[in-house]
Design a protein around this motif. Structure first.
Motif, PDB file in Angstrom:
ATOM      1  N   GLN A  56       0.859  -1.191   0.000  1.00 57.24           N
ATOM      2  CA  GLN A  56       0.000   0.000   0.000  1.00 57.24           C
ATOM      3  C   GLN A  56       0.890   1.234   0.000  1.00 57.24           C
ATOM      4  O   GLN A  56       1.749   1.381   0.864  1.00 57.24           O
ATOM      5  N   THR A  57       0.662   2.132  -0.952  1.00 53.02           N
ATOM      6  CA  THR A  57       1.515   3.317  -1.083  1.00 53.02           C
ATOM      7  C   THR A  57       1.621   4.095   0.215  1.00 53.02           C
ATOM      8  O   THR A  57       2.700   4.564   0.588  1.00 53.02           O
ATOM      9  N   LYS A  58       0.517   4.193   0.962  1.00 47.77           N
ATOM     10  CA  LYS A  58       0.535   4.978   2.212  1.00 47.77           C
ATOM     11  C   LYS A  58       1.420   4.325   3.278  1.00 47.77           C
ATOM     12  O   LYS A  58       1.842   4.974   4.233  1.00 47.77           O
ATOM     13  N   GLN A 115      -0.201   9.665   0.270  1.00 49.52           N
ATOM     14  CA  GLN A 115      -1.665   9.726   0.207  1.00 49.52           C
ATOM     15  C   GLN A 115      -2.144  10.529  -1.005  1.00 49.52           C
ATOM     16  O   GLN A 115      -3.126  10.162  -1.651  1.00 49.52           O
ATOM     17  N   GLN A 118      -1.708   8.343  -4.024  1.00 52.09           N
ATOM     18  CA  GLN A 118      -2.743   7.312  -4.044  1.00 52.09           C
ATOM     19  C   GLN A 118      -4.051   7.869  -4.607  1.00 52.09           C
ATOM     20  O   GLN A 118      -4.712   7.245  -5.436  1.00 52.09           O
ATOM     21  N   CYS A 121      -3.851   8.366  -8.323  1.00 46.90           N
ATOM     22  CA  CYS A 121      -3.964   7.071  -9.007  1.00 46.90           C
ATOM     23  C   CYS A 121      -5.431   6.655  -9.156  1.00 46.90           C
ATOM     24  O   CYS A 121      -5.824   6.052 -10.157  1.00 46.90           O
ATOM     25  N   GLY A 191       0.843   1.124  -8.656  1.00 45.67           N
ATOM     26  CA  GLY A 191      -0.535   1.609  -8.554  1.00 45.67           C
ATOM     27  C   GLY A 191      -0.901   2.725  -9.497  1.00 45.67           C
ATOM     28  O   GLY A 191      -2.073   3.085  -9.614  1.00 45.67           O
TER      29      GLY A 191
END
Length: 296
Positions: A56-58, A115, A118, A121, A191
């Motif tokens: 998860q990017t975060k 964030q 994300q 994306c 992502g």
């Protein structure tokens, strides 16, 4: 001259940072401070989470930042950089290591960046692809010939360039680049289209946060992704950081400029060995090593 470099997204692995957390009091203190700042226990995900958690990017971006910066602050007692650089996200690690940003402010910006990326994306589904075996200008020309969004995003080393854009743009570019003789044109499991115009919503959001963050003059030049050149002026560093999200990462140019300015010994701090490999492909004559775990 001694140069330190810091990795970007993709180098993460489960268990990263646990050895230094367990063995160094300052590391434990900084990791716990990070948990407070982020509002969740990122250490649990780093040390014992799943690969999916870490993707998860975060989570990924703060995790790599924390691993890199805390190692720089605790493991190498001789850490006294004469020049630094970081690949994409790693530029934030480099800025903290060089004293341009505080640990707390660096982590907050990295979290906000993750964030914002994300969200961008989700607005426009998009991707990236690695192109191997073609000269940069050939890849650039093919991207420019396509109407859909697709651009050169990461100049990693000679013969290895990552492109970024819409799914349609990437598909068309991969097809055309294979026809041009690319050894590989492989879509990446990411992502979104990082370092492309599709990151504009994230750039706009991050610009406000960077503007309101205090930056200091670093202890050494920071070679920044946007043009691979060294900077020490805080305002210029901030402007380049804002541009970074929608501009390509000029890593090949960065390493060549560092070598031209006297770097002959590169140490990668953080997870993985990706940058060591790229530096060797750019210039085999320089020394490379890595610090990726706690050593007494």
């Amino acid at each position: 001259m001694k140069a330190y470099v810091f990795p970007g997204q993709g180098a993460q692995y489960v268990g990263m940072g646990k050895d230094v957390y367990d063995n160094h009091p300052l590391a434990k203190e900084l990791f716990e401070k990070a948990n407070e700042i982020l509002g969740f226990r990122i250490t649990d995900l780093m040390f014992e989470g799943s690969d999916e958690d870490l993707k998860q990017t975060k989570v990924t971006q703060p995790a790599i930042f924390l691993h890199s910066v805390i190692l720089a602050k605790t493991v190498d007692e001789s850490f006294n950089p004469e020049m630094v650089a970081g690949h994409s996200l790693g530029e934030f690690s480099a800025l903290v290591a060089a004293g341009a940003l505080s640990f707390e402010d660096g982590l907050k910006l990295v979290s906000q960046r993750a964030q914002a990326m994300q969200k961008a994306c989700e607005i426009t589904p998009s991707t990236m692809a690695a192109i191997v075996g073609l000269e940069d200008h050939v890849v650039e020309e093919v991207c420019e010939s396509i109407e859909d969004v697709v651009v050169a995003a990461n100049y990693n080393c000679p013969g290895q360039l990552v492109i970024s854009g819409s799914f349609e743009g990437i598909d068309k570019a991969c097809e055309l680049l294979k026809e041009k003789g690319a050894k590989r044109a492989l879509k990446l499991p990411v992502g979104g289209a990082f370092h492309s115009p599709l990151m504009e919503p994230a750039r706009a959001e991050l610009a406000e946060s960077i503007k309101n963050t205090s930056f200091s003059k670093p202890v050494c030049p920071v070679y920044q992704n946007v043009d691979g050149k060294p900077y020490t002026d805080p305002e210029q560093i901030k402007a380049n950081l804002v541009s970074q999200l929608t501009s390509p990462v000029k890593w090949t140019q960065t390493v060549r400029n560092m070598i031209a300015d006297g770097a002959d010994d590169f140490t990668e701090i953080g997870p993985g060995k990706v940058l060591q490999g790229l530096i060797k492909k750019i210039d085999r004559s320089v020394a490379t090593q890595g610090i990726s775990s706690y050593n007494k």
